[in-house]
Design an enzyme around this catalytic site. Structure first.
Site, mmCIF file in Angstrom:
data_model
loop_
_atom_site.group_PDB
_atom_site.id
_atom_site.type_symbol
_atom_site.label_atom_id
_atom_site.label_comp_id
_atom_site.label_asym_id
_atom_site.label_seq_id
_atom_site.Cartn_x
_atom_site.Cartn_y
_atom_site.Cartn_z
ATOM 1 N N ALA A 10 0.828 -1.215 0.000
ATOM 2 C CA ALA A 10 0.000 0.000 0.000
ATOM 3 C C ALA A 10 0.859 1.260 0.000
ATOM 4 C CB ALA A 10 -0.926 -0.001 1.213
ATOM 5 N N ARG A 16 -2.003 7.697 -11.240
ATOM 6 C CA ARG A 16 -3.013 7.775 -12.299
ATOM 7 C C ARG A 16 -4.403 8.137 -11.771
ATOM 8 N NH1 ARG A 16 -1.095 1.970 -14.537
ATOM 9 N NH2 ARG A 16 -0.286 1.911 -12.405
ATOM 10 N N GLY A 81 9.229 0.505 -6.119
ATOM 11 C CA GLY A 81 8.871 -0.764 -6.728
ATOM 12 C C GLY A 81 8.253 -1.754 -5.760
ATOM 13 N N THR A 82 7.424 -2.618 -6.345
ATOM 14 C CA THR A 82 6.732 -3.624 -5.539
ATOM 15 C C THR A 82 7.722 -4.608 -4.913
ATOM 16 O OG1 THR A 82 6.375 -4.790 -7.636
ATOM 17 C CG2 THR A 82 4.528 -3.538 -6.773
ATOM 18 N N ASP A 109 -4.990 -2.518 -4.469
ATOM 19 C CA ASP A 109 -5.842 -1.732 -5.358
ATOM 20 C C ASP A 109 -6.863 -2.616 -6.077
ATOM 21 O OD1 ASP A 109 -4.029 -2.987 -7.021
ATOM 22 O OD2 ASP A 109 -3.500 -1.183 -8.163
ATOM 23 N N GLU A 161 6.569 -7.283 -17.558
ATOM 24 C CA GLU A 161 5.730 -6.082 -17.467
ATOM 25 C C GLU A 161 5.420 -5.550 -18.867
ATOM 26 O OE1 GLU A 161 4.402 -4.622 -14.405
ATOM 27 O OE2 GLU A 161 4.849 -6.743 -14.236
ATOM 28 N N TYR A 392 -32.375 25.734 19.942
ATOM 29 C CA TYR A 392 -31.004 26.207 20.179
ATOM 30 C C TYR A 392 -31.030 27.662 20.599
ATOM 31 C CZ TYR A 392 -25.991 26.767 19.213
ATOM 32 O OH TYR A 392 -24.649 27.002 19.328
#
Ligand code: UD1
Ligand code: CA
Length: 460
Positions: A10, A16, A81-82, A109, A161, A392
């Site tokens: 996370a 994006r 990076g992951t 995500d 990738e 009030y």
């Protein structure tokens, strides 16, 4: 086999999304992406759960701890990076006693990732004895995802990738969902050798897959439900996924016996409960812990947030928050019920009525243009149009109590604290400042003056 640890990624900004809120804290059907993924992962009962944070680290870790106070917060350093995220998590977990056996890794995500899908992955991994198992999906349009490259025997060789792939690799439709199970020992070795020699200059977790295959075969299982593993990278994907999910939720309720005239404009959050034979009309939003009983009709154009609607009640073109609406009560059109109201059986809150912390007894009615706040109304009482509780005084909230079988005249003003007994009638336009005993009539005069022959200035 027990799950020794879960690592939830996370730390990303979610560029994006073009948002000042970290992507994982965007909401989906009432709860954040992160909460949803953490809840699904918790369904597997890992010994420990690590949440890797970096972008807006304090905000994200605060949220994570509010969902699970036992979560281990891992701060990813500046290396992107992951793969780096997992390196940091392993370092932290090693400090915390180390891990062995299976480790689950999941990106956060994927708002529809559910425990059943994770269980499919775990079961497959445990029966195959592979060193790692990937959860994959077969997509018509795989653009943007990492592609799964399998060998002739079906084993996974590596993940490529999108940005690093050649045209043959781009033609593969099986993609990486970013959910993995690794053997802990293999994972430690596989991430140790990561580098950033790729198109994005990041430490890719996906490269750990090829490295893992040196220690034993790597398998992959295709997610049974592709929606469950769909990642959200931007707001267009968010809306598409939300619509698909909502369509399923509506369909599930329709199959359970709920009438939903237009699922395309009816938005139902996951924790809402609907009973057979209730009807939800177009343009309605049912949120939080809302419960609608059988025979009730909600909508059109109604928002219910943590509302309880009992049998055969009708709520039309209104907004209702934290309110209990009794059986056969009628609400609306254009009624605003704020938190803390209890409306009895057969009661009514009519057009352009606002209520807050109002207890309205059985059969009592507030039909037109009124504000009832911090007030108790007995049973069978009728409140004339345009009545206001002046609750009030600028410092305190003051209570108004009105008994049963009371006829409140039109345009009354109750200046709290004030108590009106049972069987009372009040005159139109009264300002009620003092308590009124049972069985009496109260009115307050305001003198009417007549100025004969008066003309406005411009006509004089
Ligand atoms: C990743 C995968 C890709 C896969 C896709 C599925 C890699 C290199 N690629 O790409 O193969 O098809 O997910 O959606 O892993 N994160 C961190 N630290 C970081 C960067 C990201 O914790 O430094 C977290 C993010 O918060 C997010 C997850 O990792 O929850 C995935 O990051 P994201 O940038 O969305 O990866 P993708 O480009 O989608
Ligand atoms: Ca992603």
């Amino acid at each position: 086999m027990a799950l020794s640890a879960a690592i939830i990624l996370a730390a990303g900004e979610g560029t994006r999304m073009r948002s000042s809120i970290p992507k994982v804290l965007h909401t989906f059907a009432g709860s954040t992406f992160l909460r949803r993924v953490m809840r699904s992962v918790a369904g597997l009962h890992p010994d420990r759960t690590a949440i890797v944070v970096r972008y807006q680290a304090d905000t994200v870790s605060q949220a994570a701890l509010s969902y699970d106070s036992d979560a281990i917060i891992v701060r990813q350093d500046e290396i992107p990076g992951t793969g780096r995220a997992v390196q940091c998590a392993l370092t932290e977990l090693a400090r915390d006693g180390g891990i062995e056996g299976s480790v689950l890794i999941a990106a956060s995500d994927m708002p529809l990732l559910d425990t059943a899908t994770l269980r499919t992955l775990m079961d497959y991994h445990e029966s195959s004895h592979d060193s790692a198992t990937l959860l994959t999906a077969n997509l018509d349009d795989p653009t943007g995802y990492g592609r799964i490259i399998r060998g002739a025997d079906g084993d996974v060789l590596r993940i490529v990738e999108q940005k690093d792939a050649n045209s043959n690799e781009l033609a593969v439709h099986e993609v990486n969902t970013s959910v993995y199970v690794f053997d802990a020992t293999v994972l430690r070795k596989a991430v140790a050798g990561l580098d950033s020699s790729n198109a994005q200059g990041e430490f890719y977790l996906t490269d750990a897959v090829e490295a893992a295959s040196a220690y034993g075969s790597v398998g992959a299982v295709v997610a049974p439900d592709p929606l469950a593993v769909e990642g959200v990278n931007d707001r267009v994907q968010l809306s598409v996924l939300f619509r698909e999910h909502n369509a399923r939720v509506c369909e599930r309720w329709m199959r359970e016996g709920v009438t939903i005239l237009d699922p395309a404009t009816t938005w139902i959050e996951d924790d809402v409960r609907l009973n057979r034979d209730c009807t939800i009309l177009p343009g309605s939003f049912l949120q939080g812990g809302t419960v609608v009983a059988s025979g009730a009709v909600v909508g059109p154009y109604t928002t219910l947030i943590d509302a309880v609607v009992d049998e055969n009640a009708v709520v039309e073109r209104s907004r209702v928050e934290g309110t209990h609406i009794g059986a056969s009560a009628t609400i609306g059109p254009w009624t605003y019920l704020r938190s803390g109201n209890q409306l009895g059986e057969g009661s009514k809150a009519g057009a352009f009525v606002e209520m807050k912390k109002a207890h309205v007894g059985r059969g009592s009615k507030v039909p037109h243009l009124s504000y009832i706040g911090d007030a108790d109304l007995g049973e069978r009482t009728n409140v004339g149009g345009g009545t206001i509780t002046a609750n009030y005084d600028g410092v305190h909230k003051n209570h108004t109590t009105i008994g049963s079988d009371v006829h409140v005249g039109a345009g009354n003003l109750f200046v709290g604290p004030v108590e009106v007994g049972d069987d009372v009638t009040t005159g139109a336009g009264s300002v009620v400042r003092h308590d009124v005993p049972d069985g009496s009539m109260a009115y307050s005069e305001n003198t009417q003056h007549i100025v004969e022959g008066w003309k406005p200035a411009w006509e004089r």
